[in-house]
Design a protein around this motif. Structure first.
Motif, PDB file in Angstrom:
ATOM      1  N   UNK A 162      -0.154   8.887   6.220  1.00 55.56           N
ATOM      2  CA  UNK A 162       1.269   8.608   6.065  1.00 55.56           C
ATOM      3  C   UNK A 162       1.494   8.003   4.681  1.00 55.56           C
ATOM      4  N   UNK A 163       2.649   8.226   4.128  1.00 59.74           N
ATOM      5  CA  UNK A 163       2.971   7.656   2.829  1.00 59.74           C
ATOM      6  C   UNK A 163       2.612   8.595   1.691  1.00 59.74           C
ATOM      7  N   UNK A 164       2.227   8.009   0.559  1.00 61.34           N
ATOM      8  CA  UNK A 164       1.982   8.794  -0.658  1.00 61.34           C
ATOM      9  C   UNK A 164       0.608   9.452  -0.578  1.00 61.34           C
ATOM     10  N   UNK A 207       0.847  -1.189   0.000  1.00 60.47           N
ATOM     11  CA  UNK A 207       0.000   0.000   0.000  1.00 60.47           C
ATOM     12  C   UNK A 207       0.886   1.243   0.000  1.00 60.47           C
ATOM     13  N   UNK A 208       0.607   2.156  -0.922  1.00 59.69           N
ATOM     14  CA  UNK A 208       1.464   3.343  -0.979  1.00 59.69           C
ATOM     15  C   UNK A 208       1.198   4.339   0.155  1.00 59.69           C
ATOM     16  N   UNK A 209       0.004   4.287   0.715  1.00 56.82           N
ATOM     17  CA  UNK A 209      -0.311   5.244   1.786  1.00 56.82           C
ATOM     18  C   UNK A 209      -1.014   4.520   2.910  1.00 56.82           C
ATOM     19  N   UNK A 210      -1.131   5.211   4.027  1.00 60.13           N
ATOM     20  CA  UNK A 210      -1.717   4.604   5.222  1.00 60.13           C
ATOM     21  C   UNK A 210      -2.399   5.690   6.031  1.00 60.13           C
ATOM     22  N   UNK A 230       0.201  16.125   6.835  1.00 55.10           N
ATOM     23  CA  UNK A 230      -0.402  14.839   6.530  1.00 55.10           C
ATOM     24  C   UNK A 230      -1.912  14.859   6.614  1.00 55.10           C
ATOM     25  N   UNK A 242       6.272  13.331  11.985  1.00 54.97           N
ATOM     26  CA  UNK A 242       6.452  14.505  11.131  1.00 54.97           C
ATOM     27  C   UNK A 242       7.216  15.563  11.923  1.00 54.97           C
ATOM     28  N   UNK A 286       0.959  17.952   2.675  1.00 51.87           N
ATOM     29  CA  UNK A 286       1.839  16.793   2.797  1.00 51.87           C
ATOM     30  C   UNK A 286       2.660  16.855   4.080  1.00 51.87           C
ATOM     31  N   UNK A 292       2.403   0.975  10.178  1.00 44.34           N
ATOM     32  CA  UNK A 292       2.962   1.359   8.884  1.00 44.34           C
ATOM     33  C   UNK A 292       4.452   1.638   8.959  1.00 44.34           C
TER      34      UNK A 292
END
Lengths: 175, 278
Positions: free
Chosen positions: A123-125, A90-93, A154, B75, A151, B43
């Motif tokens: 988180x992630x993409x 998975x690219x994002x979470x 988030x 972050x 970004x 994650x």
């Protein structure tokens, strides 16, 4: 013992002359009612136990310090679903809140006129998620969907009230 | 045995696969210190950091530690760090600037000249704010406290952000203890210089009774400071170039912050701060 000594310490108030011991009193406080030990000899009997099984019943009543992990069930009566995502590719979470809820909220501004949907803890993409949300939501709205992506922090902010739609979208994907 | 393994370590490379799991060879896994992370992240992978020692001047690696990613790899919210720094500067600041109003300046009781007949502007007092040497309107009054309380979770996030920034910038080091072999400050200065820890170093231990040698060595060096873990704060972390935590301090930091991030009853900490609260 403890209770008795405490009572004696507090019972500095003079007894009411007008009202007898058991009479009602206007504007009374808890202090105006007689103490149990004034009524005569009271037999307080209790036993001290150091049994660990007894203590487990006490512990069961005490509130937990941290939010407990939910008991695993197939279906929950409230409709809530646990996070079932396998993050392998998975690219994002989206991290659930500490109360195991999807962090999607409705922001109401400008005295109830402006409604925005806020999806946090991504988180992630994040840009991939934005693309998928747009693909999912765009057929449901007439105008072009306005989406703000932050970004750094988030989060994704979507114009309009799409909280339930976003929650449905994420639940389908297992987040 | 650890030494021999750690000397070999440089030849190995840690591979990172798309599953997000760090795969390490068996020999490296042997020196990864066993550490159970509560509330593991689904994650993010745990951040790995070398466990070092202060007992030699040259860097000696005792093993690898895993740190919780939600504390040491969040972050880097520099906005929240800035809020924390501003708050820490302001809550202790009292402004002593003081001015006198027209009624506090001496004199000025008499009407300076008659109302009419002189062709001059009408005035009732020489201490009026229009006059040179007169009072000041709405000027600063002494003492003015600037105390306020930052919201609780802004403070918690400030700590996690600052720790993450320090770790990401390679300015956070974990040591087994603060024991050093000598109480000469030159030993510590040489150690810091050889490990490129920068001029100022903050040593954080779990207790506030530190080992004797390091207290003596840092006593007169004003850029080496010791701090118990309960005093750890954003301002001090940013003020010092390098943050050196003991292993027990890391445990306490993680335990406390994870508790606050997952605690059940936040009613009291989210309530409005009262100045007279305990």
């Amino acid at each position: 013992m403890f209770i008795a000594s405490r009572c004696r310490a507090i019972s500095h108030r003079a007894p009411s002359l007008i009202f007898p011991k058991f009479g009602q009193k206007r504007d009374s406080s808890f202090q105006s009612s007689p103490y149990v030990e004034d009524l005569g000899s009271v037999n307080r009997s209790y036993e001290v136990t150091k049994d660990t099984t007894d203590w487990s019943y006490v512990q069961r009543v005490l509130p937990p310090k941290v939010v407990p992990t939910p008991v695993k069930k197939d279906v929950y009566p409230s409709g809530w679903r646990p996070q079932t995502i396998d993050i392998a590719d998975k690219p994002y979470f989206i991290k659930r809140t500490k109360n195991h809820m999807i962090p999607c909220y409705l922001d109401i501004g400008q005295r109830g006129i402006k409604r925005t949907t806020l999806l946090k803890s991504i988180q992630g993409d994040i840009w991939q998620l934005e693309k998928e949300i747009k693909e999912f939501l765009q057929p449901q709205v007439f105008q072009i969907l306005r989406v703000q992506v932050n970004e750094f922090v988030g989060y994704i902010r979507i114009n309009g009230d799409h909280v339930n739609a976003i929650k449905y979208f994420l639940e389908q994907k297992g987040y | 045995m650890l030494r021999s393994v750690s000397s070999k370590l440089n030849t190995f490379t840690l591979k990172r696969y798309s599953t997000g799991k760090t795969l390490v060879s068996n020999e490296i896994q042997a020196i990864v210190e066993p550490r159970k992370l509560d509330f593991p992240s689904k994650y993010q992978t745990p951040r790995q950091v070398w466990l070092e020692s202060l007992d030699t001047i040259d860097e000696r690696k005792l093993g690898l530690l895993e740190l919780h990613p939600e504390i040491f790899a969040t972050n880097p919210r520099i906005d929240i760090i800035h809020q924390n720094i501003t708050w820490q500067k302001l809550y202790r600041y009292v402004s002593y600037a003081h001015t006198k109003s027209r009624f506090e300046v001496r004199g000025g009781g008499k009407k300076p000249w008659q109302q009419k007949g002189l062709g001059r502007a009408r005035h009732g007092s020489i201490r009026s704010p229009l006059f040179k040497g007169g009072g000041v309107i709405h000027g600063p009054k002494s003492p003015t406290p600037h105390f306020y309380m930052l919201p609780f979770y802004s403070r918690v996030k400030g700590l996690t952000s600052a720790l993450s920034v320090k770790l990401a910038q390679d300015d956070l080091h974990v040591v087994d203890s603060l024991e050093i072999p000598t109480e000469e400050s030159s030993y510590l200065e040489e150690l810091v210089k050889s490990r490129l820890w920068g001029p100022s170093v903050l040593f954080v231990d779990s207790t506030d009774v530190m080992p004797r040698n390091i207290t003596a060595a840092t006593d007169l060096v004003r850029h080496f400071n010791l701090m118990p873990v309960y005093g750890l704060n954003v301002y001090s972390m940013l003020k010092h170039d390098t943050l050196v935590l003991t292993r027990s301090a890391v445990d306490i930091i993680e335990e406390k912050i994870l508790y606050h991030l997952n605690r059940n009853d936040t009613r009291n900490v989210l309530a409005k701060y009262k100045v007279d609260q305990v």
